[in-house]
Scaffold this motif. Sequence first.
Motif, short mmCIF file in Angstrom:
data_model
loop_
_atom_site.label_atom_id
_atom_site.label_comp_id
_atom_site.label_asym_id
_atom_site.label_seq_id
_atom_site.Cartn_x
_atom_site.Cartn_y
_atom_site.Cartn_z
N UNK A 1 1.09 -1.25 0.16
CA UNK A 1 0.01 0.03 0.09
C UNK A 1 0.85 1.18 0.11
N UNK A 2 0.21 2.40 -0.42
CA UNK A 2 1.04 3.53 -0.38
C UNK A 2 1.01 4.63 0.70
N UNK A 3 0.04 4.12 1.62
CA UNK A 3 -0.56 5.05 2.54
C UNK A 3 0.39 5.25 3.86
N UNK A 4 1.33 4.56 3.84
CA UNK A 4 1.90 4.80 5.14
C UNK A 4 3.58 5.31 5.04
N UNK A 5 3.96 6.13 4.66
CA UNK A 5 5.16 6.48 4.68
C UNK A 5 5.72 6.75 6.22
N UNK A 6 6.82 6.36 6.44
CA UNK A 6 7.14 6.25 7.65
C UNK A 6 7.40 4.70 8.35
N UNK A 7 6.35 4.03 7.69
CA UNK A 7 6.19 2.40 8.05
C UNK A 7 6.40 1.79 6.60
N UNK A 8 7.19 2.05 5.66
CA UNK A 8 7.38 1.24 4.46
C UNK A 8 8.12 -0.03 4.62
N UNK A 9 9.15 -0.26 5.90
CA UNK A 9 9.44 -1.38 6.06
C UNK A 9 8.28 -2.40 6.32
N UNK A 10 7.23 -2.12 6.81
CA UNK A 10 6.02 -3.04 7.38
C UNK A 10 5.32 -3.12 5.81
N UNK A 11 4.86 -2.10 5.16
CA UNK A 11 4.11 -2.26 3.96
C UNK A 11 4.66 -2.96 2.97
N UNK A 12 6.01 -3.07 2.81
CA UNK A 12 6.82 -3.72 1.95
C UNK A 12 7.21 -5.16 2.43
N UNK A 13 7.29 -5.34 3.84
CA UNK A 13 7.55 -6.51 4.44
C UNK A 13 6.59 -7.64 4.08
N UNK A 14 5.33 -7.00 4.26
CA UNK A 14 4.14 -8.04 3.82
C UNK A 14 4.43 -8.52 2.40
N UNK A 15 4.67 -7.75 1.64
CA UNK A 15 4.89 -7.88 -0.03
C UNK A 15 6.04 -8.81 -0.14
N UNK A 16 7.26 -8.61 0.81
CA UNK A 16 8.38 -9.42 0.54
C UNK A 16 8.32 -10.80 1.00
N UNK A 17 7.58 -11.13 2.03
CA UNK A 17 7.49 -12.44 2.44
C UNK A 17 6.48 -13.14 1.68
N UNK A 18 5.54 -12.64 1.00
CA UNK A 18 4.80 -13.25 0.03
C UNK A 18 5.33 -13.56 -1.14
N UNK A 19 6.35 -12.60 -1.74
CA UNK A 19 6.90 -12.88 -3.14
C UNK A 19 8.25 -13.90 -2.69
#
Lengths: 600, 600
Positions: B439-457
């Motif tokens: 998601x794009x809505x959480x600057x400051x927490x993009x380790x988390x927004x991306x950690x979700x996608x990283x785990x999945x891929x």
Amino acid sequence: MTTSSPTVTTGAFPASRKIHVSGSRHKDIRVPMREIELHPSAGEQPLTVYDTSGPYSDPAVETDIARGLTPLRRNWILARGDVEPYEGRSVQPADNGFVSADRLTPAFPDLRRPLRAKAGRAVTQLAYARAGIVTPEMEFVAIRETQRRAAASQETRDGEDFGASIPGDITPEFVRDEIARGRAIIPANVNHPESEPMIIGRNFLVKVNANMGTSAVTSSMAEEVDKMVWAIRWGADTVMDLSTGRNIHNTREWIVRNSPVPIGTVPIYQALEKVGGVAEELTWEVYRDTLIEQAEQGVDYFTIHAGLRLHMVPLTVDRVTGIVSRGGSIIAKWCLHHHRESFLYERFEEICDICRAYDVSFSLGDGLRPGSIADANDAAQFAELETLGELTKIAWAKDCQVMIEGPGHVAMHKIKENMDKQIECCDEAPFYTLGPLTTDIAPGYDHITSGIGAAMIGWFGCAMLCYVTPKEHLGLPDRDDVKTGVITYKIAAHAADLAKGLPGAQARDDALSRARFEFRWEDQFNLSLDPDTARDFHDQTLPKDAHKVAHFCSMCGPRFCSMKISHDIRAEAHKDGMAEMARKYRERGELYVPLQATEG
Amino acid sequence: MTTSSPTVTTGAFPASRKIHVSGSRHKDIRVPMREIELHPSAGEQPLTVYDTSGPYSDPAVETDIARGLTPLRRNWILARGDVEPYEGRSVQPADNGFVSADRLTPAFPDLRRPLRAKAGRAVTQLAYARAGIVTPEMEFVAIRETQRRAAASQETRDGEDFGASIPGDITPEFVRDEIARGRAIIPANVNHPESEPMIIGRNFLVKVNANMGTSAVTSSMAEEVDKMVWAIRWGADTVMDLSTGRNIHNTREWIVRNSPVPIGTVPIYQALEKVGGVAEELTWEVYRDTLIEQAEQGVDYFTIHAGLRLHMVPLTVDRVTGIVSRGGSIIAKWCLHHHRESFLYERFEEICDICRAYDVSFSLGDGLRPGSIADANDAAQFAELETLGELTKIAWAKDCQVMIEGPGHVAMHKIKENMDKQIECCDEAPFYTLGPLTTDIAPGYDHITSGIGAAMIGWFGCAMLCYVTPKEHLGLPDRDDVKTGVITYKIAAHAADLAKGLPGAQARDDALSRARFEFRWEDQFNLSLDPDTARDFHDQTLPKDAHKVAHFCSMCGPRFCSMKISHDIRAEAHKDGMAEMARKYRERGELYVPLQATEG
């Protein structure tokens, strides 16, 4: 009240104002939302976002936690003519854990007489829905979920919803229908008229719950009220008060009277305190008395571990982490000691009768949820889930609203099986999971290990995600932990909404990305889940106000800013005419290609 | 060197010791691992974990960053007889961005003459693998991936690997075979003999990359070397030096000489500095010179955006966020200005010849990756991916090792399509993605927004995950951000390993969960990804040493500790005989059931 009245966080979000949208069927409905204003250069309307923060973020409202919030649902409840006030149970020393007078949390000053259903009446939203009644609560949530967007029935849906029934347009009638078939609930105790109605179901926005509560070891009432206000400020849709130890009764009263979100509890915790902490000495009578005590205070949903049956206990003995649910372990110990089924199971219909008289929703507890990757999806867990399915049908027959709790610790490849089995066993009653945590190896970061699983199960159909904070497994969360947990779970819930293809869910992403691309830094901060942190992080390297309009940031500096270059490209491309350009370049591009795939 | 020598973090992890496992084919191989000792009451062997931290965590080794690390691969490289030292390119003022003498980062003191392939020789691991040679590097990674566990061929595999070919036993021959077919790479420049070999491929442990680098705006060499050491301490498997601005050359030399992990770069960044930051003025000659400069220093992999072709640029013009790859935007601007294909594309075979002479691996860049949810999986992105597939085959034909970079910002339901399409286009060449952010809505927490996608891929088959820190989109990461980013991505990678069913992956989860269940607090901390934080969080509420052996924690207190109760249950259950109990309870349980499903 004087000295005991703690300070809670109030004030509007940056560039935001609280608006209220009126009902059309029920004219006195005022559904709160937040409008985020954008910079004039954007040429965009303000963005409307879902708002859980209650009156605390509305500068037009003066709150005083010693008075409590305005009972906005009071008239709706009374107008139905099916409840009556009564004297209620008197508070007993056991209710506050026999705390000494000098350590007693003061009683909430302005106690109302409780309401309950008139004899024979069911006052649940499920009963009304089945009777074809669209309550104000139902219209309220329909407006709230829609967030002022136009009906999306014409939109091309982008998402994978795994068989959900997400409509283009959320009407009050759709809400009624979803509740009637048990696929959604509105937790709304008649004694919690302060709550702003919200809905939990797979065809609606994914919700987030934040746990808090005093324990015998630490924390006080003042902290807990503040934590509740803090948690809803950042987006918690419901709050569970998991207090143990002393002052449970009085602390809860303060929380409920000041909470605009539904409050959940696990009544067995307080019941256990009443019998001195000895699980074997729990009785139906003590438990029943606790249910009524809490229903009178206005608790909106009860976690009840009625699905944990005697024959399941041995299934947990060879687990790596045994039973990790507090409630589950208490019940298991009771069952084992008495060699019989728990009173939760045996008296389930009587519990339904209580819930039905106040509209307390069930959150059927997963006492046997796995506490480690090794124990996920095992026989104990699924045996209990099957029983929860049976109990769901019983509660439904009693007109009670039901959701189902789920795990826990589950590796990614086993998450979908949980969701699918829950849907099958519980006939689409809303699922409400803790995480799940996708690995055990990162204590201190379990908001993240579990945020991964939460996003996935939300996508698969889970209706509400119970947050996990960085302190999970290690200690009680403080204010910072609560915020981190809530924001992490808002991310998970929103990522799930996007992936399910909920109409309108992407509007905030798009608005923020446009702001990012156009270097509207303030808009980017204001549109984010946590404007304070975003602004603070930016200012750590580029604090000057001038940099807020700079066409670059400290990550790359002006020379390497891809977005800046993209604007140059766009300008140049538009000059030349795009379609022609693409055609021409493709043609010429072919000529340029000296390379052939020369696999060898 | 005196004053310029920065201090880096050294020292063993708690309860841990560095061990080295010897090779059997190549006797001088010493593969580093970390052993975590457990409390005697556990009755368990120490747990062996993968160790990226290099000699810095080995108290037996004295490191000095002005000397650099021991060139452990030097003899292996020379023994192959296919490289020769040569004078190398002399450092020019442009290499350090024409920095003035008083601001020049000192040159690394002990410069070696570079090595390159003798005329006509290919010195890549791929060339050796195809020739049937098991190099010391290959045996090294086989031992490293195995982590001393027994072959798992007899185990029941628990996982979903989406068509991967994960073996029960990772042999040197398996490694060779995976490299030969392009499904894995060992980034190992002959001029970076200090590196401890590691492998990137979907049939191995999922890896994590940490980005760092100076920019024109901030940060210095000393900080960067320390960040590298800090990042690998917490688990980064490779580090990318994305420096821009001045002192790029000298800073990189310090990093490479002190790095036990492969170093990646994006050479176009430095090339752009050499032409004063004007993209249009980039030339093949400047770029080629930069490739050689960096290859001589020992950079192990190059991000090269050769897949971005002229006709694709117009496809980005109507995107919400245009082109967000720095390299991609530079190339796009160049292409547009000159109205021709980039020299990266046109000269790709010449680039391969350079990479082949030093064994620099390709990381084929995704210059058109989406920078927002709205732009994911669009025509521009996938057009480039298809071209990357063509380039992969060309590089393979030249004996070059290749991995492929991937997005970016992608909602959850579109992640798998990325992985599947990459596998199809690039014939299983390792995929290496940035996040993706869900998601794009959480600057400051993009380790988390991306950690979700990283785990999945990672689960779906991605071989390496490029970390995202909390500062993404906002500023340059500091030490804390680097640590948070790395730990978040270690979580994602490990969650993926579990879900793929990599043999042995669950051992650490199980050991930690056993420690948790048995209240071995110290073991729980020591087994975790971040023992310091776990201990610190615990001690915030229960600081006393006595509590480290307490059979409860501050979350629930002693009375409500489910684990404590579980032990009571287990004791009671074992007393009665489990099997008999289960049978008896099940029988009796049926008698107790007064409830029937009474749906109505």
